[in-house]
Scaffold this motif. Structure first.
Motif, short mmCIF file in Angstrom:
data_model
loop_
_atom_site.label_atom_id
_atom_site.label_comp_id
_atom_site.label_asym_id
_atom_site.label_seq_id
_atom_site.Cartn_x
_atom_site.Cartn_y
_atom_site.Cartn_z
N LEU A 10 0.82 -1.22 0.10
CA LEU A 10 -0.29 -0.32 -0.15
C LEU A 10 1.28 1.22 0.15
O LEU A 10 1.86 1.10 0.65
CB LEU A 10 -0.73 -0.46 1.56
CG LEU A 10 -1.86 -1.02 1.50
CD1 LEU A 10 -2.43 -0.93 2.37
CD2 LEU A 10 -2.86 -1.17 -0.05
N ALA A 11 0.56 1.99 -0.86
CA ALA A 11 1.09 3.42 -1.23
C ALA A 11 0.80 4.17 0.13
O ALA A 11 1.66 4.93 0.96
CB ALA A 11 1.37 3.75 -2.71
N ILE A 12 -0.61 3.81 0.22
CA ILE A 12 -1.04 5.11 1.38
C ILE A 12 -1.82 4.20 2.21
O ILE A 12 -3.04 3.55 1.67
CB ILE A 12 -1.82 6.54 1.24
CG1 ILE A 12 -1.14 7.19 0.23
CG2 ILE A 12 -2.34 7.23 2.08
CD1 ILE A 12 -1.98 8.57 -0.77
N GLU A 13 -2.03 4.06 3.48
CA GLU A 13 -2.55 3.68 4.07
C GLU A 13 -3.37 4.44 5.63
O GLU A 13 -2.33 4.53 6.82
CB GLU A 13 -1.87 2.06 5.16
CG GLU A 13 -3.04 1.29 5.76
CD GLU A 13 -1.82 -0.25 5.69
OE1 GLU A 13 -0.74 0.17 5.78
OE2 GLU A 13 -2.25 -0.97 6.22
N THR A 14 -4.25 4.82 6.01
CA THR A 14 -5.02 5.00 7.33
C THR A 14 -5.55 4.08 8.23
O THR A 14 -6.60 3.66 7.14
CB THR A 14 -5.12 6.30 6.84
OG1 THR A 14 -6.73 5.85 6.58
CG2 THR A 14 -4.57 7.65 5.84
#
Ligand code: ADP
Ligand code: MG
Lengths: 357, 316
Positions: A10-14
């Motif tokens: 994942l490049a972005i994970e929140t």
């Protein structure tokens, strides 16, 4: 977060990312998952929290609560290592009006501690070239049009090789030609392996350039997935125009559909046509047992045929027409409304797009 | 907690455990090398010098900066022309040292600094220092500098250094303009100091440089105050005005005899205290007092600016 989630992918994970401004929840516990290599559309009406999310992700604003990882690293702890690998356009371009376009890029590039000064000139030149601003490179930004500033903003995001590009409404202020160019640019960047996270309030834009999307509404993330997944969640509908609305409903119910009266057609004549519509069973989403065919199917020829079709979760529209005609329903109009993302998003956000809240 | 990242290809960047400030194995970047290799990119880390150079470029490419420096330079020119055109000044009348300039044109520079320090210099410093962070926020470039990433502390240091360089430039503008016009309009010769001693031309130049250094140091505290105020707002004009108002307030308080206890703590207290540099021998006491006071202001307001800016939400 749960151990074993494929964070490296994942490049972005929140997780539960929240940002509250004194009284307002601008971002309300969102769980974003942007796969590497995706062109990820971050869709939402104005004021739904897209820019705020981006500011928090890039360390410009502190999250009220929640966790986030960008390019596999915890943020904002690893800001210093992560940000040089991220190119960004945030809430529109911003430049020094009294400097030329090229001088502005030089200036912002010196702020990147990892950007080699030896290649600065060449990188600035190439970034300008990529957005088609070579001719205007020496012009003061004061004299740039909004579209040119927008391009310069994208050029700034491209000054160095990036693993992730975050573009907040990149086509704002661009003419149709510029919009097409941005779309092509995003595609070519994605083809090089860059993950692109692009926010937009324009559905069409996301549909045309993204592989994945997430939908924001009033600070909440209301849907997320590949475009096909998102489309699939909202099934297509059939709409039948007929004077025999009751008969049509009976046939549809027999086919396992859930018919509803959709009112009168716009160009209603004096023959009392009515509209009947029903959602088609969907082949990707789990089926609703309430509309499962087996309860209502009578063992006649037509329905046996439909039964087999329905079992693998599709129902052919022509089979519906055949069934209707076979049952003596006077079909005067028949339409399959493909599940457009638009219907889906209007349903999700409870309003049309372009609507500020 | 998120699982630690172990599956990222190792060639994509510097491993986490290597502090990025440590120079990596030096891969040379030949000019024009456009092979955007992440390893090359991360092979070196620029210190703040390039950003400072860029900051100064931006500062001195602005017309506003030059307009202010020219206005400052006009102060000694106006004084010199006025003195030249009028009857000889009686000693002790007009601004301090005004009577000296007819003996030695170099003293136009000193007179110019005396006249500029109560208002004109604080005005221009207020503009520059108030603009440091708020100006970038107002333009929107602050968010782009920060995601570059410039680093908040580094940006603050560079901004302060830029303001300090402007203090030097402002003082130099007054002094140099004064010397040039003084040499053009007046004789250059021995001059009588406040202590009654007479010094030659070489000594005069040295004394002028000392006074210029004193004035520059005097402005550093105000610059730090302006930097702090600049972190409080996104409206540069507000930060500039607030900084200028504070300098005036400080001077007014310094003039109120009822507040004598407060005077040594006001950043403007020693602004006009450079007369000691024009005695024979030079009395360094006021220079040191001033330097300590200014250093205290820089420390306190630098810390406040850091406290405010390091965690501030940048929403402009
Ligand atoms: N600086 C701010 N202070 C207070 N509220 C803000 C601020 N910035 C944004 N908001 C609020 O947060 C919400 C989300 O805004 P934003 O992230 O800019 O939306 P979008 O980018 O999707 O249009 C909006 O309701 C807006 O009013
Ligand atoms: Mg926005």
């Amino acid at each position: 977060m749960t151990a074993g989630s494929p964070s490296a992918e994942l490049a972005i994970e929140t997780r539960g990312l929240t940002k509250r401004f004194s009284h307002q929840m601008a971002v309300d516990g969102i769980d974003l998952a942007v796969p590497r290599g995706a062109v990820f559309g971050f869709l939402g009406p104005n004021g739904s929290g897209k820019t705020t999310t981006i500011r928090v992700l890039l360390g410009l604003a502190a999250a009220t609560s929640g966790q986030m990882r960008v390019l596999g690293q915890d943020m904002p702890r690893n800001l210093r290592e992560v940000l040089p690998r991220v190119g960004a356009l945030i809430e529109g371009p911003a430049f020094y009006p009294f400097l030329s376009g090229a001088a502005n890029l030089h200036r912002l590039d010196t702020a990147d501690r990892d950007a080699p000064s030896g290649t600065r000139g060449a990188r600035v030149h190439r970034a300008l070239e990529r957005v088609g601003l070579t001719q205007a490179a020496g012009k003061k930004v004061r004299a740039y049009s909004l579209g040119m500033k927008q391009r310069l903003g994208i050029a700034n995001a491209l000054l160095a090789p990036r693993e992730l590009l975050v573009l907040d409404e990149p086509t704002n202020g661009l003419d149709p030609q510029g919009t097409r160019e941005v779309r092509a640019l995003v595609r070519s960047l994605a083809a090089e392996g860059t993950t692109v996270f692009v926010s937009s309030h324009l559905l069409a834009e996301v549909e045309q350039m993204c592989t994945h999307a997430a939908v924001m509404s009033a600070g909440r993330l209301v849907a997320q997935g590949t475009l096909d997944e998102l489309r699939g969640v909202g099934a297509s509908r059939v709409q039948i125009r007929t004077p025999d609305a009751d008969g049509a409903r009976r046939v549809l119910a027999r086919l396992g559909l859930a018919p509803e009266r959709a009112g009168q057609p716009d160009n209603t004549g004096d023959d009392g046509d009515g509209l009947v519509s029903a959602a088609l069973p969907d082949h990707t989403a789990p089926r609703d047992p309430a509309v499962a065919p087996d309860h209502s199917v009578a063992p006649d020829h037509t329905v046996v045929r439909d039964h087999t079709i329905v079992r693998d979760h599709t129902i052919e529209p022509e089979a519906i027409v055949a069934a209707l005609v076979g049952a003596g329903v006077r079909v005067r109009g028949f339409a399959v409304q493909g599940s457009s993302l638009e219907d889906r998003f209007v349903a999700l956000t409870g309003e049309g797009f372009d609507v500020a809240q | 907690m998120l699982p630690s990242d172990s599956r990222v290809p190792s060639d994509s960047r510097v491993p986490d455990e290597v502090p990025s400030d440590v120079p990596q194995e030096s891969t040379s970047d030949p000019p024009g090398d456009l092979s955007f290799d992440p390893l090359v990119r991360h092979s070196r880390t620029a210190p703040g010098w390039e950003l400072l150079a860029s900051e100064l470029t931006v500062l001195f490419r602005r017309r506003r900066t030059w307009a202010m420096l020219l206005a400052l330079a006009a102060v000694p020119v106006l004084i010199a022309v006025a003195v030249r055109l009028s009857s000889p000044v009686a000693p002790g009348r007009g601004p301090a040292f005004l009577d000296r300039i007819t003996q030695n044109g170099l003293f136009v520079g000193v007179t110019g600094l005396v006249v500029s320090i109560p208002l004109f210099l604080p005005l221009t410093i207020g503009v520059i220092a108030g603009d440091t962070i708020a100006g970038e926020a107002g333009l929107g470039t602050l968010r782009y500098l920060l995601v570059a990433p410039a680093g908040r502390v580094r940006l603050l240091l560079v901004k302060y250094a830029g303001a300090a360089v402007f203090c030097v430039a402002a003082t130099v503008a007054v002094a140099v303009a004064g010397v040039v016009i003084g040499v053009l309009l007046f004789p250059v010769g021995p001059v009588t100091l406040l202590s009654g001693d007479t010094i030659g031309v070489g000594q005069s130049v040295l004394r002028l440089l000392l006074v210029a250094a004193y004035v520059t140091v005097s402005l550093l505290g105000l610059s730090a105050v302006g930097l702090f105020i600049s972190t409080l707002t996104e409206v540069p004009v507000g930060a500039m005005a607030a900084t200028i108002v504070l300098s005036v307030v400080s001077e007014v308080l310094d003039a109120l005899p009822q507040l004598v206890w407060l005077h040594p703590w006001l950043f403007s207290h020693y602004w006009l205290g450079f007369a000691d540099l024009l005695r024979q021998p030079v009395a360094w006491g006021s220079f040191a007092d001033n330097a300590w006071l200014q250093a205290g202001y820089v420390a306190v307001f630098g810390a406040l600016a850091y406290g405010r800016f390091a965690t501030k939400d940048v929403l402009s």
